[in-house]
Design a protein around this motif. Structure first.
Motif, mmCIF file in Angstrom:
data_model
loop_
_atom_site.group_PDB
_atom_site.id
_atom_site.type_symbol
_atom_site.label_atom_id
_atom_site.label_comp_id
_atom_site.label_asym_id
_atom_site.label_seq_id
_atom_site.Cartn_x
_atom_site.Cartn_y
_atom_site.Cartn_z
ATOM 1 N N LEU A 255 -3.321 1.918 1.750
ATOM 2 C CA LEU A 255 -4.743 2.048 2.290
ATOM 3 C C LEU A 255 -5.405 3.467 1.647
ATOM 4 O O LEU A 255 -4.468 4.487 1.558
ATOM 5 C CB LEU A 255 -5.035 2.339 3.892
ATOM 6 C CG LEU A 255 -4.841 0.964 4.759
ATOM 7 C CD1 LEU A 255 -4.525 1.237 6.239
ATOM 8 C CD2 LEU A 255 -5.841 0.009 4.532
ATOM 9 N N PRO A 256 -6.671 3.485 0.978
ATOM 10 C CA PRO A 256 -6.895 4.595 0.284
ATOM 11 C C PRO A 256 -7.162 5.808 1.447
ATOM 12 O O PRO A 256 -7.747 5.485 2.373
ATOM 13 C CB PRO A 256 -8.462 4.171 -0.173
ATOM 14 C CG PRO A 256 -8.487 2.630 -0.285
ATOM 15 C CD PRO A 256 -7.459 2.366 0.789
ATOM 16 N N GLY B 80 -0.899 6.109 -4.871
ATOM 17 C CA GLY B 80 -1.892 5.694 -4.081
ATOM 18 C C GLY B 80 -1.205 5.138 -2.848
ATOM 19 O O GLY B 80 -0.081 4.277 -2.981
ATOM 20 N N GLY C 27 -7.051 0.345 -2.338
ATOM 21 C CA GLY C 27 -5.542 0.260 -1.707
ATOM 22 C C GLY C 27 -4.725 -0.556 -2.490
ATOM 23 O O GLY C 27 -4.992 -0.787 -3.555
ATOM 24 N N ASN D 171 -6.864 2.812 -7.426
ATOM 25 C CA ASN D 171 -6.871 3.085 -6.414
ATOM 26 C C ASN D 171 -8.306 2.806 -5.674
ATOM 27 O O ASN D 171 -8.743 3.529 -4.587
ATOM 28 C CB ASN D 171 -6.492 4.558 -6.087
ATOM 29 C CG ASN D 171 -4.951 4.565 -6.222
ATOM 30 O OD1 ASN D 171 -3.984 3.670 -6.188
ATOM 31 N ND2 ASN D 171 -4.155 5.922 -6.473
#
Lengths: 198, 375
Positions: free
Chosen positions: B287-288, B284, B206, B203
């Motif tokens: 997008l983080p 996850g 992303g 993660n």
């Protein structure tokens, strides 16, 4: 006594009872299929004991190797030759049983004596918990490298042997002398029934 | 127990609350223990109900039918009706069958599958137990299942059952090895067997850091093997209707049959969850979530952000898993069944060598590019 230690004690008692009773069942039951299933129970209880000793990797490996591979193969072999017939009577069965019981009892007494005379260091070394997996790997590739490699060579030999035994297109003549070899025991490759008919 | 920081920690807050009203820490822990277990059990069973409904609806769509539509909106109550029917059916043990083993077989099939949910993470701290051997525990537990199948096949005293049980065991043993090799490559990249560490390692950036880009071959091997372990259709030889009536399930009725049914569907959901954990970034978001919080000017440690992040994590895990379940159902209704020799050839002569090569290549890449492949 805390909750954790009580739970541990109960688990230890339950696992030990299952282990001992199951092991007796494996040896004493006349039905070989029950024995094989009980053997799986015995292996599972042993892995439970490993878990109690904080050796989770060894416990999982025990399940994977002994229950998942060894025991399944034993069951497989038993079921592929699933003949429902009684074994032929062996002469002097009672005497044989008494003798084997005596040998087993003697071995047990010896082990009990060893267990009580050995000066165990109590408490033992502190458990390293989750670090254990990495530690086992380090040991396998440093000071236990030779046994590890020997075991892998042994497995490779067993695998090649199994392939040679199971292959159908075997040599018809001896490689060294050139004489025709006896293939009586090896199953010949058969042509399919449908294609050979006009 | 591996201690982890960050993310929503329900256990800590629950126990602090209980200690706040005057309970001892041991007592608070004891009260906490059953909660996640019950929750996961309920989640698994609800997952099965959703799965059965999806199976009915998607199969209907594939065959241009409508499928169930009168039991609830869009037939959503149909799986409940199926389940209730099985509960009320008579429990029959055939006259010449082995009653004890006959009863024990389905139980032994179901228990390892449910136990494996122990290691499925839905968030940083949202799993029952972050055991260090994580994914290895699942592999070990799933190897118990063939014993239950052999047991029920033998105890039914029926040749179709026995053949089905033997086939199931052979299939399960053959596909366990490439499965373990595929998992090993992922484990090598993340330096840990723990499912939480495996997800965390994916993660960083992303969607681009998910393992599927670094392990495409492993992903395919794992998915094929998981389908074979679940006995889903291209590989459902143990219960091939045309050959074996219903394989090891032939003599079963009522609740004992329902245990097999539950076991196979729970196993399917579990496999899909583990594919998403191992290859699709687990909980996850593409997008983080840290980046999103940063752009919105929020601290990741703020309570509302943590709650939202945890909910997004659960939704993402379930979403990915059900996408894979959809794929499995679509495969089931569009692909023909393989023969037993094709199945064993595929397992031993194709997947096993490919898995070994994949492991070797991963090791080489890890040495060559420690940054990209987890040094």
């Amino acid at each position: 006594m805390t909750i954790a230690s009580t739970t541990q004690l109960i688990c230890f008692a339950a696992l030990s009872i299952t282990l001992v009773v199951g092991a007796f069942g494996v040896v004493l039951l006349p039905n070989i299929v029950y024995s094989a299933f009980l053997l799986a129970g015995v292996f599972l209880s042993v892995s439970g004991l490993y878990l109690l000793l904080n050796a989770s990797f060894v416990a999982a490996a025990q399940i994977l190797v002994y229950v998942g591979a060894v025991n399944v193969l034993i069951l497989f072999a038993i079921m592929l030759v699933n003949k429902r017939e009684d074994l032929s009577a062996i002469p002097g069965l009672a005497l044989r049983r008494v003798l084997s019981a005596a040998v087993c009892g003697g071995l047990f007494l010896l082990l009990v004596r060893v267990a009580f005379t050995t000066p165990w260091a109590l408490p033992g070394p502190a458990s390293i918990g989750e670090e254990a997996t990495a530690r086992i790997g380090e040991h396998l590739f440093s000071d236990y490298l030779l046994p590890f490699e020997l075991a892998s060579v042994l497995l490779l030999m067993a695998m090649i042997g199994a392939i040679v035994l199971a292959r159908r297109d075997v040599y018809t003549s001896d490689v060294i002398t050139g004489e025709p070899a006896d293939q009586g025991l090896i199953e010949k490759a058969r042509t399919p029934l449908l294609t050979s008919k006009p | 127990m591996v201690t982890t920081t960050g993310g929503l920690d329900l256990q800590a807050s629950f126990e602090t609350t209980l200690e706040g009203i005057g309970l001892s820490p041991g007592m608070a822990h004891l009260l906490w223990l059953p909660l996640p277990m019950v929750l996961v059990l309920v989640a698994a069973v609800v997952g099965v109900l959703v799965n059965v409904w999806l199976e009915r609806k998607i199969s209907a769509a594939v065959q241009q039918r409508i499928g169930p539509e009168y039991a609830g909106a869009l037939g959503i109550l149909q799986p409940m009706a199926d389940g209730l029917k099985l509960v009320f059916k008579e429990d029959i043990i055939p006259a010449r069958a082995d009653g004890l083993l006959f009863t024990l077989g389905p139980v032994l099939v179901l228990i390892p599958v449910i136990l494996s949910w122990l290691v499925v993470p839905f968030g940083q701290n949202l799993l029952i137990s972050n055991v260090g051997i994580g994914i290895f525990l699942w592999i070990a537990l799933s190897s118990i299942q063939p014993i239950g199948l052999l047991m029920s096949g033998y105890a039914s005293n029926n040749k179709y059952s026995l053949l089905g049980g033997l086939r199931a065991a052979a299939q399960s043993i053959s596909y366990e090895i490439p499965l373990a090799l595929a998992v090993l490559a992922v484990v090598m990249m993340s330096n840990s067997l723990s499912t939480v560490d495996i997800v965390n390692q994916q993660n960083g950036a992303g969607i681009f850091s998910w393992n599927i880009w670094r392990q495409p071959v492993g992903f395919v091997i794992f998915w094929i093997c998981a389908l074979a372990e679940c006995e889903r259709l291209p590989f459902d030889l143990p219960e091939a209707e045309e050959e074996l009536v219903a394989g090891y399930q032939t003599e079963y009725a009522g609740m004992k049959f329902a245990l097999f049914y539950l076991g196979s569907y729970i196993n399917l959901v579990l496999s899909a969850l583990l594919v998403s954990v191992l290859y699709l970034g687990g909980w996850g978001f593409p997008l983080p979530i840290e980046w999103l919080a940063g752009w919105l000017g929020q601290s990741v440690d703020a309570a509302p952000v943590q709650v939202i992040a945890a909910s997004v994590g659960i939704v993402m895990t379930v979403l990915k898993a059900y996408l894979l379940v959809f794929l499995a159902i679509l495969l089931r209704w569009s692909v023909p069944r393989v023969r037993i020799d094709q199945l064993l050839n595929l397992g031993w002569k194709f997947l096993l060598p490919i898995g070994l090569v994949n492991l070797l290549v991963t090791a080489g890449l890890k040495l060559a590019f420690p940054g990209a492949f987890g040094g």
